[in-house]
Design a protein around this motif. Structure first.
Motif, PDB file in Angstrom:
ATOM      1  N   UNK A 512       5.213   1.232  -2.529  1.00  0.00           N
ATOM      2  CA  UNK A 512       6.030   0.024  -2.555  1.00  0.00           C
ATOM      3  C   UNK A 512       5.331  -1.077  -1.770  1.00  0.00           C
ATOM      4  N   UNK A 513       5.056  -2.184  -2.454  1.00  0.00           N
ATOM      5  CA  UNK A 513       4.344  -3.301  -1.845  1.00  0.00           C
ATOM      6  C   UNK A 513       5.291  -4.444  -1.528  1.00  0.00           C
ATOM      7  N   UNK A 514       5.020  -5.112  -0.426  1.00  0.00           N
ATOM      8  CA  UNK A 514       5.672  -6.373  -0.103  1.00  0.00           C
ATOM      9  C   UNK A 514       4.681  -7.482  -0.435  1.00  0.00           C
ATOM     10  N   UNK A 515       5.106  -8.424  -1.274  1.00  0.00           N
ATOM     11  CA  UNK A 515       4.256  -9.538  -1.688  1.00  0.00           C
ATOM     12  C   UNK A 515       4.903 -10.831  -1.212  1.00  0.00           C
ATOM     13  N   UNK A 516       4.093 -11.770  -0.739  1.00  0.00           N
ATOM     14  CA  UNK A 516       4.712 -13.009  -0.294  1.00  0.00           C
ATOM     15  C   UNK A 516       3.733 -14.147  -0.065  1.00  0.00           C
ATOM     16  N   UNK A 517       4.281 -15.334   0.007  1.00  0.00           N
ATOM     17  CA  UNK A 517       3.524 -16.536   0.383  1.00  0.00           C
ATOM     18  C   UNK A 517       4.299 -17.273   1.460  1.00  0.00           C
ATOM     19  N   UNK A 518       3.587 -17.992   2.279  1.00  0.00           N
ATOM     20  CA  UNK A 518       4.189 -18.656   3.439  1.00  0.00           C
ATOM     21  C   UNK A 518       4.887 -17.643   4.333  1.00  0.00           C
ATOM     22  N   UNK A 519       4.324 -16.457   4.413  1.00  0.00           N
ATOM     23  CA  UNK A 519       4.822 -15.398   5.282  1.00  0.00           C
ATOM     24  C   UNK A 519       3.648 -14.475   5.580  1.00  0.00           C
ATOM     25  N   UNK A 520       3.525 -14.045   6.838  1.00  0.00           N
ATOM     26  CA  UNK A 520       2.404 -13.188   7.212  1.00  0.00           C
ATOM     27  C   UNK A 520       2.688 -11.733   6.871  1.00  0.00           C
ATOM     28  N   UNK A 521       1.637 -10.934   6.845  1.00  0.00           N
ATOM     29  CA  UNK A 521       1.785  -9.500   6.615  1.00  0.00           C
ATOM     30  C   UNK A 521       2.688  -8.884   7.675  1.00  0.00           C
ATOM     31  N   UNK A 522       2.504  -9.298   8.926  1.00  0.00           N
ATOM     32  CA  UNK A 522       3.308  -8.736  10.014  1.00  0.00           C
ATOM     33  C   UNK A 522       4.785  -9.043   9.839  1.00  0.00           C
ATOM     34  N   UNK A 523       5.113 -10.173   9.223  1.00  0.00           N
ATOM     35  CA  UNK A 523       6.511 -10.564   9.049  1.00  0.00           C
ATOM     36  C   UNK A 523       7.185  -9.903   7.857  1.00  0.00           C
ATOM     37  N   UNK A 524       6.425  -9.244   7.009  1.00  0.00           N
ATOM     38  CA  UNK A 524       7.056  -8.629   5.833  1.00  0.00           C
ATOM     39  C   UNK A 524       6.738  -7.148   5.703  1.00  0.00           C
ATOM     40  N   UNK A 525       6.232  -6.517   6.755  1.00  0.00           N
ATOM     41  CA  UNK A 525       5.820  -5.124   6.649  1.00  0.00           C
ATOM     42  C   UNK A 525       6.989  -4.156   6.814  1.00  0.00           C
ATOM     43  N   UNK A 526       8.070  -4.568   7.506  1.00  0.00           N
ATOM     44  CA  UNK A 526       9.230  -3.706   7.681  1.00  0.00           C
ATOM     45  C   UNK A 526      10.503  -4.510   7.431  1.00  0.00           C
ATOM     46  N   UNK A 627      -2.744  -9.905  -9.182  1.00  0.00           N
ATOM     47  CA  UNK A 627      -3.003 -11.199  -9.828  1.00  0.00           C
ATOM     48  C   UNK A 627      -1.981 -12.237  -9.378  1.00  0.00           C
ATOM     49  N   UNK A 628      -0.742 -11.802  -9.192  1.00  0.00           N
ATOM     50  CA  UNK A 628       0.285 -12.732  -8.719  1.00  0.00           C
ATOM     51  C   UNK A 628      -0.003 -13.169  -7.288  1.00  0.00           C
ATOM     52  N   UNK A 629      -0.456 -12.241  -6.448  1.00  0.00           N
ATOM     53  CA  UNK A 629      -0.827 -12.606  -5.076  1.00  0.00           C
ATOM     54  C   UNK A 629      -1.933 -13.650  -5.092  1.00  0.00           C
ATOM     55  N   UNK A 630      -2.922 -13.479  -5.948  1.00  0.00           N
ATOM     56  CA  UNK A 630      -3.992 -14.476  -6.072  1.00  0.00           C
ATOM     57  C   UNK A 630      -3.444 -15.801  -6.596  1.00  0.00           C
ATOM     58  N   UNK A 631      -2.531 -15.713  -7.555  1.00  0.00           N
ATOM     59  CA  UNK A 631      -1.971 -16.915  -8.187  1.00  0.00           C
ATOM     60  C   UNK A 631      -1.220 -17.776  -7.172  1.00  0.00           C
ATOM     61  N   UNK A 632      -0.467 -17.134  -6.288  1.00  0.00           N
ATOM     62  CA  UNK A 632       0.340 -17.882  -5.314  1.00  0.00           C
ATOM     63  C   UNK A 632      -0.405 -18.075  -3.995  1.00  0.00           C
ATOM     64  N   UNK A 633      -1.646 -17.534  -3.923  1.00  0.00           N
ATOM     65  CA  UNK A 633      -2.435 -17.605  -2.695  1.00  0.00           C
ATOM     66  C   UNK A 633      -1.654 -16.991  -1.530  1.00  0.00           C
ATOM     67  N   UNK A 634      -1.115 -15.794  -1.799  1.00  0.00           N
ATOM     68  CA  UNK A 634      -0.303 -15.098  -0.826  1.00  0.00           C
ATOM     69  C   UNK A 634      -0.991 -13.877  -0.257  1.00  0.00           C
ATOM     70  N   UNK A 635      -0.194 -12.899   0.163  1.00  0.00           N
ATOM     71  CA  UNK A 635      -0.737 -11.686   0.770  1.00  0.00           C
ATOM     72  C   UNK A 635       0.164 -10.508   0.410  1.00  0.00           C
ATOM     73  N   UNK A 636      -0.253  -9.300   0.798  1.00  0.00           N
ATOM     74  CA  UNK A 636       0.514  -8.102   0.457  1.00  0.00           C
ATOM     75  C   UNK A 636       0.304  -7.024   1.512  1.00  0.00           C
ATOM     76  N   UNK A 637       1.221  -6.081   1.538  1.00  0.00           N
ATOM     77  CA  UNK A 637       1.103  -4.918   2.409  1.00  0.00           C
ATOM     78  C   UNK A 637       2.023  -3.831   1.888  1.00  0.00           C
ATOM     79  N   UNK A 638       1.895  -2.619   2.434  1.00  0.00           N
ATOM     80  CA  UNK A 638       2.789  -1.513   2.078  1.00  0.00           C
ATOM     81  C   UNK A 638       4.082  -1.678   2.855  1.00  0.00           C
TER      82      UNK A 638
END
Length: 780
Positions: A512-526, A627-638
């Motif tokens: 399960x991945x968390x995908x986002x933009x205008x949010x850091x990996x640390x802010x969406x990991x849990x 591809x969506x992460x690249x499209x929105x220039x965002x980031x991802x994590x588990x």
């Protein structure tokens, strides 16, 4: 395996993605199938070369049942493809004048040419007529979809679909042979873009009837055309989904259909819908669909290959085997000719692309894989005997490509062993699973004489079965493979109990991945960090949710955390309520979901959404998310560092074949099986690395998504970089907690959360309500 040049895979997948997007948007009900099983004997005209006759032919016609001495059965024989076909791609097999014919394409510079070969006693002979040999197609990407059809009088027709130079859209063309030249008779309706989708009709297949008419099926219509000039005699808009092409026996046309409830064959006299007869697909468990059930049989590598003989006899091929239905039989009374595991139909890394049958009982199937093409012949051998001495039963709720592949390959390696798989539901089942019925059936089997030897425990209470002594200890299978580093012990190791025993091992998993933009990996990991961030956010990061929608999205991450022994952990429950409240306040809680479903999930990130959870079940499956992460220039994590175990295998303690079953599980965990990418990540470490580095340059998906302003923009899912693949591998290797699920906990949470989320009930009162709802359930 005969190695051939891949047949323009990128173009095929690109076009298919466009169609899938349209279908999912609501164009048709039902689900799409995988590679269709060809258009069989009907397109090629009358079959049967009379090469075998007399007693042998009659045995084949009777289904090839073994005689009293145990001899006699259908066998699979791989045909050797001659050097003349090097560089050519076989796109169709069919029958004409009692012979097997092959249609092939080849790129020569900026054009694609066609040739037709016939299988004769001395080998393949080029029988291409001048009108076909003179045809050249200049198409963008070199992708050409062609089907050749031959009428009773020998007249030939060619369908060619391609994207021509100077044109913006792919479209189909219809040609006929006349006076040694090709004459285009494309129906006028094929030259006008569809008003609903803005693209031209994409024809899936066509067949010629003895009366000279042509039956053509597209994604948007079923047409009866004049063989003289291509004009439309009759047309209808489908109310079901037709997968694959059309076959004919001269008088009748046969279409493979799905109405969203099940799959079946439509037998249409003269190609007309009026009076059409529905024929159930052949079933694996009984060898015939005696009940008349029309359950989906779309599989991972083939749906249903179908051929029709001139007398109306139907021959079908699928992962379940080869089947025959005589013209006088009741619809659905199929006779099993040979089990699927005795054929390449059961192999998940092969897909049947075409199919042809003859009156002498012989059948041909064309297969394709990443390695190339393969042509098999199936015929009755009166001297052949079965080597099977051990039959192991495998029970699974859902069909699994990995299990199909493992069972088929294990049988090839050990001809004396047959793994019979009982799937309660097919791989793609549109409705809810009745787990009460599953439990009842499985419990009855386990307590009786029909207990399976191997059972898949997905969504089942595996601890209960283990505690009752119904499962065998698998430590001697899994432990050594973990110690050697062969398996991802972070996934498989969670099943080892305190006493050192383990009763279940997952063969795959999803992340399960968390995908986002205008949010850091640390802010969406849990959930905790996400709730903290969203409580400070000044704008919504997700589309609004219903109470049930919010629970379904997040409760699997804390389902196990709120239970302490046989009671609710009130402190943990209180924390997670606060997280849900912060997330709900940010997105907004509504009574019902809006009609605009594109605002949810991964596709919502292309619009106003800034955060989404995405289930990733394999490296190819992850292309969309990456591809969506690249499209929105965002980031991802588990997210929450959790995974979903898949295909969780156990062995019944009472099985007579425990050692053999364990050997099968070792095989299913090996590189040989796990290297192939199924619908899930492998638990074999080297297979994980192998799949991560796979070349996916031919894979792409193009679709339209809603942008920030609500207008639709083009979005393309493409292969990701090696760096991204390495990062995904690292995430997989770091996962350490499985997601949880419990229908009763879900039910109580949904009932209790409404007032709390809207602010009319306190956290303490909500915890109490949840505890009251679960007290008796947890105490049991």
């Amino acid at each position: 395996m005969e190695k051939r040049k891949k047949r323009n895979g990128r173009g095929v997948r690109w076009i298919a993605a466009l169609l899938l997007s349209a279908l999912l948007a609501g164009a048709l009900s039902g689900c799409g199938g995988s590679a269709p099983g060809g258009d069989g004997a009907g397109e090629g005209g009358a079959g049967g070369d009379g090469a075998k006759s007399g007693a042998e032919g009659s045995k084949a016609a009777d289904g090839g049942s073994p005689g009293q001495d145990g001899k006699g059965r259908y066998v699979e024989i791989q045909e050797s493809l001659p050097e003349e076909l090097d560089g050519w791609s076989i796109v169709q097999i069919y029958t004409a004048d009692g012979k097997l014919r092959l249609l092939a394409t080849k790129a020569e510079g900026d054009k694609v040419v066609l040739r037709e070969w016939e299988k004769q006693e001395e080998g393949l002979t080029d029988v291409t007529q001048s009108w076909l040999a003179d045809m050249e197609f200049r198409c963008i990407g070199g992708w050409l979809d062609v089907r050749l059809a031959q009428g009773k009088d020998g007249g030939q027709y060619l369908y060619a679909g391609y994207l021509a130079e100077g044109e913006e859209d792919y479209r189909g063309h219809l040609y006929k042979a006349e006076g040694g030249a090709a004459v285009e008779i494309t129906p006028q309706k094929w030259t006008v873009p569809n008003e609903e989708f803005g693209s031209y009709e994409m024809v899936q297949g066509l067949a010629v009837l003895d009366n000279g008419n042509i039956v053509a099926v597209s994604y948007t219509s079923v047409d009866i055309l004049s063989g003289e000039d291509g004009s439309v005699i009759e047309t209808e808009k489908p109310t079901v989904f037709y997968e694959g092409g059309v076959i004919a026996d001269g008088e009748n046309a046969y279409l493979r259909a799905s109405d969203g409830v099940g799959g079946y064959i439509e037998k249409r006299q003269g190609g007309k819908a009026a009076g059409a007869v529905q024929i159930p697909y052949p079933a694996s468990d009984s060898g015939a669909s005696e009940s008349g059930d029309r359950m989906m049989t779309f599989s991972s590598n083939v749906s249903l290959a179908l051929a029709a003989l001139p007398d109306g006899t139907l021959i079908a091929g699928s992962k379940d085997g080869l089947f025959r239905m005589d013209p006088g039989a009741e619809p659905g009374q199929w006779e099993l000719l040979v089990s699927g595991q005795e054929t390449d139909f059961a192999m998940s890394d092969l897909w049947c692309t075409d199919f042809a049958a003859f009156e002498d009982g012989s059948v041909y199937a064309l297969f394709e894989s990443e390695e190339g093409q393969k042509l098999n012949r199936y015929e009755y051998d009166p001297e052949a005997v079965s080597e099977v001495t051990e039959v192991l039963k495998l029970y699974t709720v859902y069909e699994s490509s990995l299990l199909n592949q493992a069972a088929a390959k294990y049988h090839k390696a050990h001809p004396e062993v047959l793994i019979e798989i009982h799937n309660v539901y097919p791989a793609y089942y549109p409705d809810s699973v009745d787990y009460n019925a599953v439990y009842q059936e499985l419990n009855t089997m386990l307590m009786g004489d029909e207990a399976p030897d191997i059972v898949m425990m997905d969504h089942l209470d595996m601890d209960s079965y283990a505690d009752k002594g119904l499962l065998a200890d698998l430590e001697d299978v899994v432990g050594p493979m973990e110690e050697s580093g062969e398996l991802l012990s972070n996934i498989t190791g969670i099943y080892r109990r305190e006493d050192g025993k383990r009763y279940v091992v997952p063969l795959q998993f999803a992340m399960d991945l968390a995908l986002g933009r205008d949010i850091t990996v640390q802010d969406m990991v849990t959930m905790e960090s996400l709730a903290e961030f969203l409580s400070r956010a000044e704008e919504p990061y997700m589309a609004s949710r219903t109470v049930a929608g919010l629970v379904d999205e997040f409760y699997p991450y804390f389902c196990a955390e709120i239970v302490d022994g046989k009671q609710l952990d009130r402190e943990a429950m209180g924390r997670y309520l606060e997280y849900l409240k912060a997330i709900g306040d940010n997105c907004g809680i509504v009574a019902s979901n809006p009609e605009d479903v594109t605002s949810y999930g991964v596709f919502g990130l292309a619009g106003k959404a800034k955060f989404a959870l995405s289930r990733m079940s394999g490296f190819t499956d992850g292309m969309l998310s990456m591809s969506m992460v690249d499209y929105i220039k965002g980031d991802f994590t588990a997210f929450e560092n959790r995974f979903e175990p898949l295909v969780q295998a156990g062995i019944c303690a009472k099985s007579r074949y425990v050692d053999r079953a364990k050997d099968f599980l070792r095989f299913a965990l090996s590189e040989e099986i796990q290297n192939l990418e199924y619908n899930g990540f492998p638990v074999n470490r080297k297979s994980m690395e192998h799949q991560a580095m796979k070349d996916r340059s031919e894979f792409a998906m193009v679709t339209s998504v809603a942008g920030d302003d609500g207008s639709f923009v083009e979005f393309e899912s493409e292969p990701y970089s090696k760096e991204t693949a390495d990062r995904l591998v690292a995430l997989c290797e770091g996962l350490d907690k499985p997601v949880g699920e419990d229908a009763k906990i879900r039910e109580v949470l949904i009932e209790a959360l409404g007032g709390y989320l809207e602010g009319s009930r306190s956290r303490e009162d909500t915890v109490q309500k949840i505890e009251d709802g679960l007290k008796m359930y947890l105490a049991e």
